[in-house]
Design an enzyme around this catalytic site. Structure first.
Site, PDB file in Angstrom:
ATOM      1  N   ASP A   1     -37.184 -14.730 -13.214  1.00 22.32           N
ATOM      2  CA  ASP A   1     -36.843 -15.765 -14.186  1.00 22.32           C
ATOM      3  C   ASP A   1     -37.939 -15.838 -15.247  1.00 22.32           C
ATOM      4  OD1 ASP A   1     -34.599 -18.126 -14.168  1.00 22.32           O
ATOM      5  OD2 ASP A   1     -36.404 -18.726 -15.277  1.00 22.32           O
TER       6      ASP A   1
ATOM      7  N   CYS B   1     -21.113 -17.992 -17.889  1.00 25.69           N
ATOM      8  CA  CYS B   1     -20.791 -19.421 -17.760  1.00 25.69           C
ATOM      9  C   CYS B   1     -20.435 -20.048 -19.104  1.00 25.69           C
ATOM     10  CB  CYS B   1     -21.962 -20.170 -17.112  1.00 25.69           C
ATOM     11  SG  CYS B   1     -23.499 -20.092 -18.057  1.00 25.69           S
TER      12      CYS B   1
ATOM     13  N   ASP C   1     -26.914 -13.497 -13.430  1.00 24.52           N
ATOM     14  CA  ASP C   1     -26.355 -14.848 -13.637  1.00 24.52           C
ATOM     15  C   ASP C   1     -27.089 -15.508 -14.799  1.00 24.52           C
ATOM     16  OD1 ASP C   1     -25.015 -17.246 -13.355  1.00 24.52           O
ATOM     17  OD2 ASP C   1     -26.337 -17.980 -11.764  1.00 24.52           O
TER      18      ASP C   1
ATOM     19  N   PHE D   1     -32.335 -13.790 -13.697  1.00 25.01           N
ATOM     20  CA  PHE D   1     -32.062 -15.165 -14.155  1.00 25.01           C
ATOM     21  C   PHE D   1     -31.890 -16.064 -12.932  1.00 25.01           C
ATOM     22  CE2 PHE D   1     -30.022 -12.040 -16.947  1.00 25.01           C
ATOM     23  CZ  PHE D   1     -30.698 -12.238 -18.150  1.00 25.01           C
TER      24      PHE D   1
ATOM     25  N   ASN E   1     -39.237 -11.714 -18.430  1.00 27.08           N
ATOM     26  CA  ASN E   1     -38.059 -11.696 -19.287  1.00 27.08           C
ATOM     27  C   ASN E   1     -37.176 -10.561 -18.783  1.00 27.08           C
ATOM     28  OD1 ASN E   1     -36.224 -10.887 -21.376  1.00 27.08           O
ATOM     29  ND2 ASN E   1     -37.449 -11.996 -22.871  1.00 27.08           N
ATOM     30  N   ALA E   2     -35.997 -10.888 -18.261  1.00 31.14           N
ATOM     31  CA  ALA E   2     -35.146  -9.885 -17.613  1.00 31.14           C
ATOM     32  C   ALA E   2     -34.793  -8.742 -18.563  1.00 31.14           C
ATOM     33  CB  ALA E   2     -33.880 -10.547 -17.073  1.00 31.14           C
TER      34      ALA E   2
ATOM     35  N   ARG F   1     -21.830 -18.065  -4.485  1.00 31.52           N
ATOM     36  CA  ARG F   1     -23.043 -17.708  -3.750  1.00 31.52           C
ATOM     37  C   ARG F   1     -22.697 -17.272  -2.324  1.00 31.52           C
ATOM     38  NH1 ARG F   1     -25.650 -21.844  -7.263  1.00 31.52           N
ATOM     39  NH2 ARG F   1     -24.809 -23.555  -6.022  1.00 31.52           N
TER      40      ARG F   1
END
Length: 391
Positions: free
Chosen positions: A246, A335, A295, A224, A274-275, A208
């Site tokens: 988000d 991730c 992300d 996100f 919803n991205a 970040r």
């Protein structure tokens, strides 16, 4: 006398080289008796001692190694030493006001996570053997590390693989579970009772901070966003405008409150979308940003769903790339441990090819250094983080 487990010939080489797990399929037999959760000794097929750890025959990971010293007792002093070592490491390498205090296998206490939020600690037990020692852990945190309160967040699905119930609650006297922290100059209200993971994604702390220099005077889109951490860092860094997206209205509401907490609500805004859907629409409309941040949550948590994860990562990166102004920047992450670095790199390259954009790598990073990567345990390496200039 500890029960002794013996491995098949040809098995256990990874364990002998430092890997902390012994799988069911590696075990030929054992001498003695045990109950799940007991400390047992492990030997190779030649009868040479490998280490000691706790056993659980319900789990495919039958034994998790605690020590390679046959004379070392697994007692309060053992845990005190391990916690002190973890803390001394973090004091050297990171801001410890809020951090991951202990990272399981990478800090040589398998199955245990401890996160520190100012003077409050959250523990997460992921294995049966460590549950036996929770009282000792709490005692040490209070006596040696000035914990004002300890909360348990063992409400994770992986416990079912250990034959354990999910659980959460206070391990000390109750306290206000909304804790204010400051990271990279950004204030957050962290909900350690109901927030994601143990309340906050500490593993992106240094990443970040890495976006600060590219966000000054920029129009930024953060997809996100969860509770707004990348968006808020962009705002603090001097962005012209920031929009965080988000799918969860609860997350958007929390992110909005965090923007207010930092006095940057005029610059940093959040919307519930919803991205995947909205980026598809905005690409058609020709919207462009100086910086696009992706992300997403882990699209795969097992090897069996890697192919669908690749499609998800490619699609979201393709859409994100199309929205970056020429000369602007794409920040993109994965991730998932199972999305290995090479596969993630290939997926981004495919997206760039289809978007007809060239990528110039600015930086590649992994998880913050309070989530150390143990080379003997590749499971400890999961976060991949890129910054690209898009040309």
């Amino acid at each position: 006398m500890a029960c002794k487990f013996y491995l098949y010939k040809g098995m256990g080489r990874k364990a002998e080289n430092g890997h902390p797990w012994i799988y069911t399929t590696e075990i030929e037999g054992y001498d003695g008796t045990y109950e799940n959760g007991d400390i047992v000794e492990v030997y190779n097929f030649k009868g040479s001692f490998i280490g000691k750890g706790y056993v659980n025959d319900v789990s495919k990971i039958t034994i998790r190694m605690m020590t390679r010293d046959i004379d070392e007792e697994i007692d309060e002093n053992f845990f005190r030493k391990r916690l002190y070592n973890a803390w001394e490491y973090r004091k050297k390498i990171i801001d410890t006001s809020s951090c991951r205090f202990l990272f399981g296998e990478a800090d040589f206490i398998p199955g245990l996570i401890i996160d520190k939020y100012e003077d409050y600690y959250v523990i997460q037990s992921l294995a049966l053997g460590i549950d036996r020692y929770k009282d000792i852990i709490v005692k040490i945190l209070q006596e040696d590390f000035a914990a004002k309160g300890v909360y348990e967040r063992s409400d994770v699905k992986v416990r079912k693989l250990e034959g354990m119930e999910q659980t959460k609650g206070f391990l000390t006297d109750s306290f206000d579970t909304i804790v204010q922290i400051t990271e990279n100059g950004v204030k957050y209200n962290v909900d350690i009772e109901n927030g994601q993971k143990t309340g906050f994604f500490l593993d992106q702390k240094e990443n970040r901070h890495a976006i600060h220099r590219i966000c000054k005077n920029a129009d930024v889109l953060d997809c996100f966003t969860h509770t707004g951490s990348f968006a808020l860092n962009a705002g603090i860094a001097g962005a012209k405008s920031v929009l965080g997206l988000d799918i969860s209205q609860l997350a958007v509401d929390e992110a909005t409150r965090n923007a207010e907490l930092n006095g940057i609500s005029d610059v940093v805004k959040f919307e519930c979308h919803n991205a995947f859907d909205v980026l598809h629409q905005w690409v058609k409309e020709g919207r462009k940003y100086d910086v696009v941040i992706l992300d997403p949550p882990a699209f795969t948590k097992s090897r069996s769903t890697i192919n669908s994860a690749v499609r998800g990562y490619k699609e979201i990166n393709l859409r994100g790339l199309k929205m970056v102004k020429p000369g602007g920047f794409l920040v993109t992450c994965s991730c998932s441990h199972f999305m290995n670095p090479e596969l993630f790199k290939e997926t981004i390259a495919d997206a760039a090819k289809d978007a007809r954009r060239m990528l110039r790598q600015v930086e590649f990073r992994t998880q913050s250094s309070d989530h150390p990567i143990l080379w003997n345990s590749d499971e400890s390496y999961y976060l991949k983080f890129y910054i690209f200039q898009v040309v």
